[in-house]
Design a protein around this motif. Structure first.
Motif, PDB file in Angstrom:
ATOM      1  N   GLY A 182       0.820  -1.211   0.000  1.00  0.00           N
ATOM      2  CA  GLY A 182       0.000   0.000   0.000  1.00  0.00           C
ATOM      3  C   GLY A 182       0.851   1.256   0.000  1.00  0.00           C
ATOM      4  O   GLY A 182       0.543   2.236  -0.705  1.00  0.00           O
ATOM      5  N   ALA A 183       1.932   1.243   0.780  1.00  0.00           N
ATOM      6  CA  ALA A 183       2.829   2.402   0.816  1.00  0.00           C
ATOM      7  C   ALA A 183       3.470   2.639  -0.547  1.00  0.00           C
ATOM      8  O   ALA A 183       3.626   3.788  -0.989  1.00  0.00           O
ATOM      9  CB  ALA A 183       3.909   2.192   1.876  1.00  0.00           C
ATOM     10  N   ILE A 184       3.829   1.567  -1.220  1.00  0.00           N
ATOM     11  CA  ILE A 184       4.435   1.691  -2.551  1.00  0.00           C
ATOM     12  C   ILE A 184       3.423   2.268  -3.540  1.00  0.00           C
ATOM     13  O   ILE A 184       3.776   3.105  -4.394  1.00  0.00           O
ATOM     14  CB  ILE A 184       4.958   0.327  -3.028  1.00  0.00           C
ATOM     15  N   THR A 185       2.173   1.859  -3.432  1.00  0.00           N
ATOM     16  CA  THR A 185       1.123   2.415  -4.294  1.00  0.00           C
ATOM     17  C   THR A 185       0.993   3.917  -4.079  1.00  0.00           C
ATOM     18  O   THR A 185       0.932   4.700  -5.036  1.00  0.00           O
ATOM     19  CB  THR A 185      -0.223   1.737  -4.001  1.00  0.00           C
ATOM     20  N   MET A 186       0.971   4.343  -2.818  1.00  0.00           N
ATOM     21  CA  MET A 186       0.864   5.765  -2.496  1.00  0.00           C
ATOM     22  C   MET A 186       2.072   6.543  -3.020  1.00  0.00           C
ATOM     23  O   MET A 186       1.940   7.642  -3.565  1.00  0.00           O
ATOM     24  CB  MET A 186       0.727   5.946  -0.989  1.00  0.00           C
ATOM     25  N   ALA A 187       3.257   5.969  -2.836  1.00  0.00           N
ATOM     26  CA  ALA A 187       4.479   6.637  -3.277  1.00  0.00           C
ATOM     27  C   ALA A 187       4.514   6.761  -4.803  1.00  0.00           C
ATOM     28  O   ALA A 187       4.929   7.793  -5.350  1.00  0.00           O
ATOM     29  CB  ALA A 187       5.700   5.869  -2.783  1.00  0.00           C
ATOM     30  N   THR A 188       4.086   5.717  -5.494  1.00  0.00           N
ATOM     31  CA  THR A 188       4.054   5.753  -6.960  1.00  0.00           C
ATOM     32  C   THR A 188       3.088   6.822  -7.451  1.00  0.00           C
ATOM     33  O   THR A 188       3.379   7.544  -8.414  1.00  0.00           O
ATOM     34  CB  THR A 188       3.643   4.372  -7.518  1.00  0.00           C
ATOM     35  N   ASN A 204      10.550   7.951  -3.553  1.00  0.00           N
ATOM     36  CA  ASN A 204      11.489   7.007  -4.173  1.00  0.00           C
ATOM     37  C   ASN A 204      12.157   6.126  -3.122  1.00  0.00           C
ATOM     38  O   ASN A 204      12.385   4.929  -3.348  1.00  0.00           O
ATOM     39  CB  ASN A 204      12.547   7.775  -4.976  1.00  0.00           C
ATOM     40  N   ASP A 205      12.481   6.702  -1.974  1.00  0.00           N
ATOM     41  CA  ASP A 205      13.074   5.917  -0.889  1.00  0.00           C
ATOM     42  C   ASP A 205      12.089   4.860  -0.393  1.00  0.00           C
ATOM     43  O   ASP A 205      12.474   3.722  -0.113  1.00  0.00           O
ATOM     44  CB  ASP A 205      13.478   6.835   0.269  1.00  0.00           C
ATOM     45  N   VAL A 206      10.819   5.239  -0.264  1.00  0.00           N
ATOM     46  CA  VAL A 206       9.798   4.290   0.193  1.00  0.00           C
ATOM     47  C   VAL A 206       9.686   3.124  -0.786  1.00  0.00           C
ATOM     48  O   VAL A 206       9.646   1.961  -0.387  1.00  0.00           O
ATOM     49  CB  VAL A 206       8.430   4.991   0.341  1.00  0.00           C
ATOM     50  N   ILE A 207       9.653   3.433  -2.073  1.00  0.00           N
ATOM     51  CA  ILE A 207       9.526   2.378  -3.084  1.00  0.00           C
ATOM     52  C   ILE A 207      10.717   1.424  -3.028  1.00  0.00           C
ATOM     53  O   ILE A 207      10.560   0.199  -3.018  1.00  0.00           O
ATOM     54  CB  ILE A 207       9.393   2.991  -4.488  1.00  0.00           C
ATOM     55  N   SER A 208      11.925   1.981  -2.982  1.00  0.00           N
ATOM     56  CA  SER A 208      13.133   1.155  -2.969  1.00  0.00           C
ATOM     57  C   SER A 208      13.241   0.335  -1.684  1.00  0.00           C
ATOM     58  O   SER A 208      13.447  -0.892  -1.713  1.00  0.00           O
ATOM     59  CB  SER A 208      14.361   2.053  -3.125  1.00  0.00           C
TER      60      SER A 208
END
Length: 221
Positions: A182-188, A204-208
Motif C-alpha cells: 500500500g505504501a508503494i502504491t501511495m508513493a508511486t 522514491n526511498d519508500v519504493i526502494s
C-alpha cells in the motif's frame, strides 16, 4: 543502500531544504534592500533551474522575482505526506508487538529495522509539513484508514495483538507485506501527481526500501 542510509538521506534532504530556504529568504531581504539598483540593471537575466529531467529557464529579473519556485508543493504532495504519517504510525504499532509476541528472531529483527526506519521518517515528514505551514491531518481530522491502501483493519490488528509465537509471525508478515504494498502504491501515485522534490525523494526511498523488505518478508513466509 541500507534502510538506515536511506532514512539518513531523507533527513539530510529535509535539513538541507530548511537551510536553503533560510538562505533564499536572506537573499530576498538583501535583494529587496537593493531594489532600485536591480531595477536599473536593464536586460539582466536569471537562470532558473528546472525540475529533475527538465532544462533550466532563462528569466528576466522581473520574471524571476515573480516566478513560483519549480518545486512548490501542491495538494498531492501535502496529502501524501499527511497520509504517510498515519500509514507509518500503524506500521510502528504493529512492530511494537514483535519483541514480546514474535516467535522468530528474524521477525523480531525485521520489526526492529522497520521501526528504526519509519520512526525518523515520521519526524521528517512532520517537519516538512510544519515548514510549509500545513497540518499533520486533512481538515483537522484524522484520516480514515480505509482511504489508504494496505492499512490493516481494527479486527486484523486485534487478531495480531492476541497472537503469539508462530501464529504472530505468520500474521505479522502477511499484514506487513500488504501494508508495504500500500505504501508503494501511495508513493508511486505522488511521483506522478506531486511537484515537490523532497517529497519525490521520500517517495522514491519508500519504493526502494519497502520493495526490498517485501522480498525479504516473502522469503520468510
Amino acid at each position: 543502500m541500507t534502510i538506515r542510509r536511506k532514512t539518513t538521506h531523507f533527513r539530510r534532504l529535509v535539513v538541507a531544504a530548511t537551510a536553503v530556504g533560510a538562505v533564499l529568504a536572506l537573499g530576498a531581504c538583501e535583494s529587496g534592500e537593493r531594489a532600485p539598483a536591480a531595477a536599473a540593471d536593464n536586460g539582466a537575466k536569471v537562470v532558473a533551474p528546472g525540475k529533475p529531467g527538465e532544462p533550466a529557464k532563462i528569466l528576466s529579473a522581473k520574471e524571476a522575482a515573480e516566478a513560483v519556485p519549480a518545486d512548490t508543493p501542491n495538494a498531492a504532495d501535502v496529502m501524501y505526506t499527511q497520509m504517510m504519517i498515519t500509514h507509518h504510525a500503524q506500521a510502528l504499532e504493529m512492530t511494537a508487538l514483535a519483541p514480546k509476541q514474535a516467535g522468530s528472531a528474524k521477525v523480531k529483527r525485521l520489526a526492529e529495522r522497520i521501526s528504526a526506519a519509519q520512526g525518523p521518517e515520521i519526524g521528517a515528514m512532520r517537519g516538512w509539513l510544519a515548514q510549509h505551514g500545513e497540518s499533520e491531518t486533512m481538515g483537522g481530522h484524522e484520516h480514515h484508514h480505509g482511504a489508504m491502501p494496505g492499512m490493516a483493519t481494527e479486527a486484523q490488528l486485534g487478531e495480531l495483538r492476541a497472537a503469539k509465537g508462530k501464529a504472530f509471525d505468520t500474521l505479522f508478515l502477511k499484514l506487513m507485506i500488504t501494508h508495504h504494498q500500500g505504501a508503494i502504491t501511495m508513493a508511486t501515485d505522488v511521483l506522478g501527481d506531486g511537484n515537490n522534490i523532497l517529497v519525490q525523494e521520500m517517495a522514491n526511498d519508500v519504493i526502494s526500501q519497502q520493495s526490498a523488505e517485501i522480498h525479504r518478508m516473502e522469503s520468510m513466509s
